[in-house]
Every structure is written in structure tokens, then in C-alpha cells.
Motif scaffolding. Sequence first.
Motif, PDB file in Angstrom:
ATOM      1  N   ARG A   9       0.841  -1.194   0.000  1.00  8.57           N
ATOM      2  CA  ARG A   9       0.000   0.000   0.000  1.00  8.57           C
ATOM      3  C   ARG A   9       0.875   1.242   0.000  1.00  8.57           C
ATOM      4  O   ARG A   9       1.817   1.337   0.788  1.00  8.57           O
ATOM      5  CB  ARG A   9      -0.898  -0.008   1.236  1.00  8.57           C
ATOM      6  CG  ARG A   9      -1.833   1.155   1.313  1.00  8.57           C
ATOM      7  CD  ARG A   9      -2.784   0.958   2.462  1.00  8.57           C
ATOM      8  NE  ARG A   9      -2.662   2.086   3.356  1.00  8.57           N
ATOM      9  CZ  ARG A   9      -3.159   2.155   4.560  1.00  8.57           C
ATOM     10  NH1 ARG A   9      -3.807   1.132   5.065  1.00  8.57           N
ATOM     11  NH2 ARG A   9      -3.028   3.219   5.288  1.00  8.57           N
ATOM     12  N   ASN A  10       0.581   2.138  -0.909  1.00  5.13           N
ATOM     13  CA  ASN A  10       1.295   3.418  -0.981  1.00  5.13           C
ATOM     14  C   ASN A  10       2.814   3.249  -1.008  1.00  5.13           C
ATOM     15  O   ASN A  10       3.547   3.973  -0.348  1.00  5.13           O
ATOM     16  CB  ASN A  10       0.885   4.330   0.178  1.00  5.13           C
ATOM     17  CG  ASN A  10      -0.598   4.638   0.186  1.00  5.13           C
ATOM     18  OD1 ASN A  10      -1.221   4.730  -0.870  1.00  5.13           O
ATOM     19  ND2 ASN A  10      -1.176   4.770   1.364  1.00  5.13           N
ATOM     20  N   GLY A  11       3.284   2.258  -1.756  1.00  3.07           N
ATOM     21  CA  GLY A  11       4.708   2.048  -1.927  1.00  3.07           C
ATOM     22  C   GLY A  11       5.398   1.311  -0.795  1.00  3.07           C
ATOM     23  O   GLY A  11       6.624   1.227  -0.771  1.00  3.07           O
ATOM     24  N   HIS A  12       4.623   0.779   0.150  1.00  3.31           N
ATOM     25  CA  HIS A  12       5.213   0.077   1.286  1.00  3.31           C
ATOM     26  C   HIS A  12       4.575  -1.298   1.468  1.00  3.31           C
ATOM     27  O   HIS A  12       3.406  -1.487   1.175  1.00  3.31           O
ATOM     28  CB  HIS A  12       5.015   0.885   2.580  1.00  3.31           C
ATOM     29  CG  HIS A  12       5.634   2.232   2.526  1.00  3.31           C
ATOM     30  ND1 HIS A  12       6.988   2.445   2.653  1.00  3.31           N
ATOM     31  CD2 HIS A  12       5.090   3.457   2.313  1.00  3.31           C
ATOM     32  CE1 HIS A  12       7.244   3.737   2.551  1.00  3.31           C
ATOM     33  NE2 HIS A  12       6.109   4.371   2.332  1.00  3.31           N
ATOM     34  N   LEU A  13       5.361  -2.235   1.995  1.00  3.35           N
ATOM     35  CA  LEU A  13       4.876  -3.570   2.312  1.00  3.35           C
ATOM     36  C   LEU A  13       4.530  -3.619   3.792  1.00  3.35           C
ATOM     37  O   LEU A  13       5.325  -3.214   4.645  1.00  3.35           O
ATOM     38  CB  LEU A  13       5.957  -4.616   1.994  1.00  3.35           C
ATOM     39  CG  LEU A  13       5.590  -6.064   2.226  1.00  3.35           C
ATOM     40  CD1 LEU A  13       4.405  -6.475   1.350  1.00  3.35           C
ATOM     41  CD2 LEU A  13       6.788  -6.962   1.938  1.00  3.35           C
ATOM     42  N   TYR A  14       3.321  -4.103   4.095  1.00  7.10           N
ATOM     43  CA  TYR A  14       2.844  -4.161   5.469  1.00  7.10           C
ATOM     44  C   TYR A  14       2.519  -5.593   5.880  1.00  7.10           C
ATOM     45  O   TYR A  14       2.052  -6.380   5.071  1.00  7.10           O
ATOM     46  CB  TYR A  14       1.558  -3.332   5.624  1.00  7.10           C
ATOM     47  CG  TYR A  14       1.754  -1.863   5.434  1.00  7.10           C
ATOM     48  CD1 TYR A  14       2.139  -1.048   6.493  1.00  7.10           C
ATOM     49  CD2 TYR A  14       1.560  -1.277   4.193  1.00  7.10           C
ATOM     50  CE1 TYR A  14       2.312   0.310   6.316  1.00  7.10           C
ATOM     51  CE2 TYR A  14       1.733   0.082   4.009  1.00  7.10           C
ATOM     52  CZ  TYR A  14       2.113   0.871   5.074  1.00  7.10           C
ATOM     53  OH  TYR A  14       2.290   2.212   4.897  1.00  7.10           O
ATOM     54  N   ARG A  15       2.757  -5.888   7.141  1.00  3.63           N
ATOM     55  CA  ARG A  15       2.331  -7.109   7.814  1.00  3.63           C
ATOM     56  C   ARG A  15       2.842  -8.419   7.206  1.00  3.63           C
ATOM     57  O   ARG A  15       2.216  -9.457   7.335  1.00  3.63           O
ATOM     58  CB  ARG A  15       0.828  -7.137   7.949  1.00  3.63           C
ATOM     59  CG  ARG A  15       0.341  -5.918   8.711  1.00  3.63           C
ATOM     60  CD  ARG A  15      -1.052  -6.080   9.160  1.00  3.63           C
ATOM     61  NE  ARG A  15      -1.469  -4.872   9.854  1.00  3.63           N
ATOM     62  CZ  ARG A  15      -1.942  -4.850  11.070  1.00  3.63           C
ATOM     63  NH1 ARG A  15      -2.078  -5.952  11.744  1.00  3.63           N
ATOM     64  NH2 ARG A  15      -2.311  -3.717  11.619  1.00  3.63           N
ATOM     65  N   MET A  16       3.996  -8.344   6.555  1.00  8.82           N
ATOM     66  CA  MET A  16       4.617  -9.563   6.031  1.00  8.82           C
ATOM     67  C   MET A  16       4.956 -10.488   7.200  1.00  8.82           C
ATOM     68  O   MET A  16       5.463 -10.046   8.222  1.00  8.82           O
ATOM     69  CB  MET A  16       5.876  -9.205   5.257  1.00  8.82           C
ATOM     70  CG  MET A  16       6.496 -10.370   4.561  1.00  8.82           C
ATOM     71  SD  MET A  16       7.852  -9.768   3.547  1.00  8.82           S
ATOM     72  CE  MET A  16       8.891 -11.183   3.581  1.00  8.82           C
ATOM     73  N   GLY A  17       4.649 -11.757   7.054  1.00  6.60           N
ATOM     74  CA  GLY A  17       4.894 -12.732   8.109  1.00  6.60           C
ATOM     75  C   GLY A  17       3.729 -12.892   9.063  1.00  6.60           C
ATOM     76  O   GLY A  17       3.724 -13.810   9.883  1.00  6.60           O
ATOM     77  N   GLY A  18       2.737 -12.020   8.956  1.00  8.99           N
ATOM     78  CA  GLY A  18       1.587 -12.109   9.846  1.00  8.99           C
ATOM     79  C   GLY A  18       0.255 -12.202   9.132  1.00  8.99           C
ATOM     80  O   GLY A  18      -0.715 -12.708   9.681  1.00  8.99           O
ATOM     81  N   TYR A  19       0.221 -11.713   7.908  1.00  5.90           N
ATOM     82  CA  TYR A  19      -1.035 -11.692   7.163  1.00  5.90           C
ATOM     83  C   TYR A  19      -0.821 -12.219   5.755  1.00  5.90           C
ATOM     84  O   TYR A  19       0.182 -11.909   5.117  1.00  5.90           O
ATOM     85  CB  TYR A  19      -1.598 -10.272   7.069  1.00  5.90           C
ATOM     86  CG  TYR A  19      -2.144  -9.766   8.375  1.00  5.90           C
ATOM     87  CD1 TYR A  19      -3.500  -9.826   8.641  1.00  5.90           C
ATOM     88  CD2 TYR A  19      -1.294  -9.239   9.345  1.00  5.90           C
ATOM     89  CE1 TYR A  19      -4.011  -9.372   9.842  1.00  5.90           C
ATOM     90  CE2 TYR A  19      -1.800  -8.780  10.551  1.00  5.90           C
ATOM     91  CZ  TYR A  19      -3.154  -8.846  10.798  1.00  5.90           C
ATOM     92  OH  TYR A  19      -3.649  -8.405  11.982  1.00  5.90           O
ATOM     93  N   GLY A  20      -1.795 -12.976   5.270  1.00  2.00           N
ATOM     94  CA  GLY A  20      -1.784 -13.457   3.892  1.00  2.00           C
ATOM     95  C   GLY A  20      -3.118 -13.187   3.247  1.00  2.00           C
ATOM     96  O   GLY A  20      -4.135 -13.734   3.673  1.00  2.00           O
TER      97      GLY A  20
END
Length: 139
Positions: A85-96
Motif C-alpha cells: 500500500r502506498n509504496g510500502h509492504l505491510y504485515r509480512m509474516g503475519g497476514y496473507g
Amino acid sequence: MMKYCTESYYGTVDSLTTLLPEDDAATANWGSAWRMPTREEQDELREGCDWEWTKDYNGTGVAGRIGTSKTNGNTIFLPAAGYHRNGHLYRMGGYGFYWSSNLSTDTNAIAYILDGSDNIDWDNFSRRYGQSVRAVSGK
């Protein structure tokens, strides 16, 4: 919206609610033998497997959900790849989160995703965010 618009608030209504092949990320990346699953196909996967969370899939250090078929014992792994989102990766390792090829019935700004985080269930997410794609073979 220029396409997949069901509400005049967002643009010209075309009433498309399922991705056409030319807009399908799986088809675009892997060719015509591949496509994004429909919500119904993801629901079959969701209900047809027993699911468990792992923090370390087969010693790879990758977290996600393992689904084991209730009919034949085959497995599928859905990594917790997070979202973009908006050029950033969020919640990798916790959400799929995994895109379906279908728009939400609530609003065309949202599409259905298979949420493999806390449990395997449905969710809706803004179409402008990046989610994972788990392609299926066939048309």
C-alpha cells in the motif's frame, strides 16, 4: 474508475464484476493457462481443507497457512506475504491476503480476498492495494 464500475458515483457503469483475461494478473504474468480464482473456487478451497498456521513452513522460515484437503490429503501453502500500500509492504509474516477475480457485492471499489491470517475466511479490500495472487490452472 475506467473499468469494473457498478456505481455511477465512481465513473461510467459497465456492470463488469469478474476480471476479464486481459486484466487478470495471473494471466498477464504466466500466460493464458493461468488465471486468478473466483470467489467460489476460493470458497471451495477454504471449506475443503483443514487449516493450520505455521511460523516456519518446511524449515524455510516463511510463515503462513497450510491447508490439507479433507478428501485426498494433498496440501497447499499460503504464505503470509502481507500487502502493498502506498509504496510500502505491510504485515509480512503475519497476514496473507489473496485476490479473487470478483468484485465485492457491496461496492465496486472493493474486491473479495481470501484472508489467511487469523483463520481462512472472506474479506473485502480496496482494489488499489497490492495483495498476493494464488493462480489456478485452466479456463
